[in-house]
Design an enzyme around this catalytic site. Sequence first.
Site, PDB file in Angstrom:
ATOM      1  N   GLU A 138      -4.521  65.595  94.344  1.00 41.53           N
ATOM      2  CA  GLU A 138      -4.167  64.634  93.290  1.00 41.53           C
ATOM      3  C   GLU A 138      -2.701  64.728  92.871  1.00 41.53           C
ATOM      4  O   GLU A 138      -2.332  64.258  91.800  1.00 41.53           O
ATOM      5  CB  GLU A 138      -5.057  64.857  92.067  1.00 41.53           C
ATOM      6  CG  GLU A 138      -6.511  64.513  92.317  1.00 41.53           C
ATOM      7  CD  GLU A 138      -7.235  64.311  91.003  1.00 41.53           C
ATOM      8  OE1 GLU A 138      -7.500  63.146  90.656  1.00 41.53           O
ATOM      9  OE2 GLU A 138      -7.538  65.312  90.335  1.00 41.53           O
ATOM     10  N   HIS A 198      -2.105  66.903  84.204  1.00 41.62           N
ATOM     11  CA  HIS A 198      -3.390  66.235  84.453  1.00 41.62           C
ATOM     12  C   HIS A 198      -4.491  67.234  84.140  1.00 41.62           C
ATOM     13  O   HIS A 198      -4.501  68.343  84.671  1.00 41.62           O
ATOM     14  CB  HIS A 198      -3.480  65.786  85.915  1.00 41.62           C
ATOM     15  CG  HIS A 198      -4.877  65.419  86.330  1.00 41.62           C
ATOM     16  ND1 HIS A 198      -5.582  64.374  85.758  1.00 41.62           N
ATOM     17  CD2 HIS A 198      -5.708  65.970  87.249  1.00 41.62           C
ATOM     18  CE1 HIS A 198      -6.776  64.302  86.322  1.00 41.62           C
ATOM     19  NE2 HIS A 198      -6.888  65.257  87.216  1.00 41.62           N
ATOM     20  N   HIS A 237      -8.826  68.053  82.891  1.00 38.71           N
ATOM     21  CA  HIS A 237     -10.238  67.661  82.783  1.00 38.71           C
ATOM     22  C   HIS A 237     -10.861  68.226  81.510  1.00 38.71           C
ATOM     23  O   HIS A 237     -12.058  68.501  81.483  1.00 38.71           O
ATOM     24  CB  HIS A 237     -11.041  68.196  83.971  1.00 38.71           C
ATOM     25  CG  HIS A 237     -10.505  67.848  85.325  1.00 38.71           C
ATOM     26  ND1 HIS A 237     -10.815  68.554  86.465  1.00 38.71           N
ATOM     27  CD2 HIS A 237      -9.682  66.851  85.729  1.00 38.71           C
ATOM     28  CE1 HIS A 237     -10.205  68.028  87.501  1.00 38.71           C
ATOM     29  NE2 HIS A 237      -9.504  66.990  87.094  1.00 38.71           N
ATOM     30  N   HIS A 292     -13.191  61.360  84.163  1.00 34.60           N
ATOM     31  CA  HIS A 292     -12.368  62.308  84.911  1.00 34.60           C
ATOM     32  C   HIS A 292     -11.516  63.207  83.998  1.00 34.60           C
ATOM     33  O   HIS A 292     -11.567  64.423  84.122  1.00 34.60           O
ATOM     34  CB  HIS A 292     -11.472  61.514  85.882  1.00 34.60           C
ATOM     35  CG  HIS A 292     -10.724  62.369  86.856  1.00 34.60           C
ATOM     36  ND1 HIS A 292     -10.269  61.888  88.070  1.00 34.60           N
ATOM     37  CD2 HIS A 292     -10.317  63.652  86.806  1.00 34.60           C
ATOM     38  CE1 HIS A 292      -9.635  62.856  88.725  1.00 34.60           C
ATOM     39  NE2 HIS A 292      -9.647  63.934  87.978  1.00 34.60           N
TER      40      HIS A 292
HETATM   41 ZN   LIG Z   1      -8.501  65.584  88.402  1.00 32.15          ZN
END
Ligand SMILES: [Zn+2]
Length: 277
Positions: free
Chosen positions: A78, A97, A99, A179
Amino acid sequence: MVNITALLSTLITANHILHYHNVLDAMGHVSVRNPDTNTTFFIALQLGPAVVSGPEDIGEYLVEDGSPVKGTMGGYAERYIHSEVLKRYPDVNAVVHSHAEDVLPYTVIETGLEPVYHMAGFLGSNVPNFDIETAYLPSDPRDMLVNSPRLGAALAQTLGTNKTYPTSPAHTTILQRGHGFVTVGTSVEQVVDYAYYATSNARVQTKALLLASAASKTGSGSGDGVKYLSKQERKDTSNMNAWIVFKPWKQWVKEVERSGRYVNDLGSTPTPTGSGG
Ligand SMILES: [Zn+2]
């Protein structure tokens, strides 16, 4: 000339801080633009944030398309989240990023993530929710991963363009349905601050909504019953957060260094000078 070793030490410590505070689990990542080139960025290889410990654990990739440079092998599937955000917004230098479980519920319900206290004004007027389903081609696997430049570009577009400063995004933070979330800043220190307080704000908002919901059932409340920061409060507290960022940063660095849970082979992370408040 920028001290790249110091920058990589800061990036390693950022991984540790975000893991220590449950912003990043075994997945999730933080990146920083290479200020020497502006055309590449640094991000950990395929490792959990807690075990990133030295320069051999960090890869360098092209902003243009996320491809590896200088012998970098492999990396996060990613990383295109980072390359496409850095490409579209030259004023952005760092990306997280995550979660984080505290934020995830807000990616799948109608109620938006809203700033409920003064450390989260940077969330702005609203936090857009990127639904990857809108960016899929029929042949794409529905694995929810932003694992191509095309999907990364769709995500980056969700940050919007700042009308006054078109090289900056309109939003600091976006959700990703089912996500997680992405937040962006001008430095590693700022983006760690944003990721920490976006997650903290989600916890507080959830408690406020639950209490307000309970109150409405007993007849003592109405609507969602939560008073969020006003438009002006969001703006002014966002400015405050920008200059005070080095105060929490100094504490977070010491916390992870003294915890005995993490290794940074590049030594103690330098503390940038700043107002600090
Ligand atoms: Zn991710």
